[in-house]
Write a protein that holds these residues in place. Structure first.
Motif, short mmCIF file in Angstrom:
data_model
loop_
_atom_site.label_atom_id
_atom_site.label_comp_id
_atom_site.label_asym_id
_atom_site.label_seq_id
_atom_site.Cartn_x
_atom_site.Cartn_y
_atom_site.Cartn_z
N ARG A 2 -34.80 -20.66 24.79
CA ARG A 2 -34.61 -21.82 23.92
C ARG A 2 -35.91 -22.26 23.30
O ARG A 2 -35.95 -22.75 22.19
N ASP A 125 -33.98 -28.40 25.26
CA ASP A 125 -32.69 -29.04 25.49
C ASP A 125 -32.74 -29.77 26.84
O ASP A 125 -33.23 -29.25 27.83
N LYS A 135 -22.08 -28.80 25.26
CA LYS A 135 -22.18 -28.93 23.81
C LYS A 135 -21.96 -30.38 23.39
O LYS A 135 -21.30 -31.15 24.09
N VAL A 332 -30.61 -31.73 22.04
CA VAL A 332 -29.57 -30.71 21.96
C VAL A 332 -30.05 -29.56 21.10
O VAL A 332 -30.53 -29.77 19.98
N GLU A 333 -29.96 -28.34 21.62
CA GLU A 333 -30.20 -27.13 20.83
C GLU A 333 -28.85 -26.48 20.58
O GLU A 333 -28.19 -26.02 21.51
N ASP A 334 -28.44 -26.47 19.32
CA ASP A 334 -27.10 -25.95 19.02
C ASP A 334 -27.01 -25.63 17.54
O ASP A 334 -27.59 -26.34 16.70
#
Length: 375
Positions: A2, A125, A135, A332-334
């Motif tokens: 990430r 994250d 998520k 948040v990494e998305d």
């Protein structure tokens, strides 16, 4: 992995924003002084057109344009549901680090103490220690209405009715959802809660701001057009909401509405946008070196772009700190984006929420304010 993703995203950012705004001083423009009127705001490089996906099958309707990125974040309910797992993972990591340190000292080669290194990269994250971080369960889209406001609102109402068929939505008459004064619409708000076809419990809120009908002035950076805030929240069991998400968007929403609206209401015309110096968001002042992309009086929001990642993060965090100097933070990494969200609650019940969004399109600070009487 990430961290590498974060660096890769940061490396590919292409931002060409150079406009700066004056600090806010307050006051609306004098309509008789045409030289004071703000020039139309061109934010085309930050726009997403009609039929762009939002969440759960909902789309940007025809006649509207999404400005800036989607704001996608974890609700407090979701964070609390996964906090025990995160605490356990952090305890295990700390124990492992201590074991390595103890072994190194026993062997006569003590490890150096960790020293924080200043960086403009976003944090990892929040749940990166988990194999599968939860998520986001909440999405916000900010839109400018460029076409017929009645058609756009009815199209959104029809979409909500399709996604939540048992929510009791009325499609044919916008007066169900719009307040008026002398038939002129002052604001619209749709609140719907129900279950989707694939058994997702959602709450959908659509708020529309046509501008101030008393002064005939629209919020800054709106080009005299109404603006919309669409918020979609998953309100079912937080853990169940993380399962089998692949079919969430498999909904064929209507692209337009052909039947006539029966409300007889009129959308008021605005003479001009309020300048960047107009009070926004609990008297928030837009800092120099940023570009205001879109704003709203009611609900109160602002979408801001910057040329530096650190500036966007500072705008977001400092705005939240105006309500509480210790806001909650979640990263948040998305979807090829990294979103850092700060949420602060004041003593009187007001809420300031701000998201710093790092994406391939740029650096953004997305700000929202809920006054005490609107909780």
């Amino acid at each position: 992995m990430r961290r590498r993703a974060a660096v890769a995203i940061a490396a590919c950012l292409l931002v060409a924003l150079t406009a700066a705004c004056e600090p806010t001083g307050g006051g609306l423009p004098d309509p008789s002084r045409t030289s004071d009127r703000p020039a139309p705001t061109d934010v085309s490089e930050h726009e997403s057109g009609p039929e762009s996906p939002i969440a759960y099958g909902l789309q940007v309707p025809r006649g509207a344009t999404q400005i800036g990125p989607l704001v996608r974040y974890r609700s407090n309910r979701l964070i609390e549901a996964y906090r025990p797992e995160l605490d356990a993972a952090q305890a295990q990591r700390d124990a492992e680090q201590q074991r390595r340190r103890t072994e190194a000292e026993a062997n006569g080669t003590p490890l150096p103490p960790p020293t924080p290194t200043p960086t403009t990269e976003p944090s990892d994250d929040t749940f990166n220690l988990l194999d599968t971080p939860p998520k986001p369960d909440t999405t916000i889209s900010l839109m400018r209405v460029d076409g017929s406001p009645t058609q756009v609102v009815r199209s959104m109402v029809a979409q909500i009715d399709t996604v939540l068929p048992d929510a009791g939505i009325i499609r044919s008459n916008i007066s169900t959802y719009c307040e008026e004064r002398d038939r002129r619409i002052t604001e619209c708000r749709v609140e719907a809660e129900g279950r989707t076809a694939n058994k997702r419990d959602l709450k959908i809120t659509l708020s529309v701001d046509p501008g101030d009908i008393k002064t005939r002035t629209s919020p800054p950076a709106t080009n005299q057009n109404p603006v919309m805030e669409l918020k979609i929240e998953y309100v079912g069991d937080p853990r169940l909401g993380q399962l089998n998400r692949q079919g969430d968007g498999n909904v064929d929403v209507p692209r337009s509405v052909s039947t006539r609206d029966t409300s007889g209401l009129i959308w008021p015309r605005m003479d001009e946008d309020a300048p960047a110096t107009a009070p926004l968001l609990n008297d928030w002042r837009e800092p120099l070196g940023s570009t205001l992309l879109l704003s709203g009086f009611q609900p109160a929001f602002a979408a801001v772009a910057t040329t530096k990642a650190l500036d966007a993060d500072r705008i977001a965090s400092s705005f939240a700190e105006t309500v509480n100097d210790e806001p909650a933070k979640d990263v948040v990494e998305d979807l090829n984006e990294i979103t850092t969200t700060y949420i602060a609650k004041g003593k009187n019940g007001e809420v300031a929420m701000a998201s710093y969004v790092l994406s391939a399109r740029g650096y953004y600070a997305m700000l929202f304010y809920t006054p005490p009487d609107k909780k």
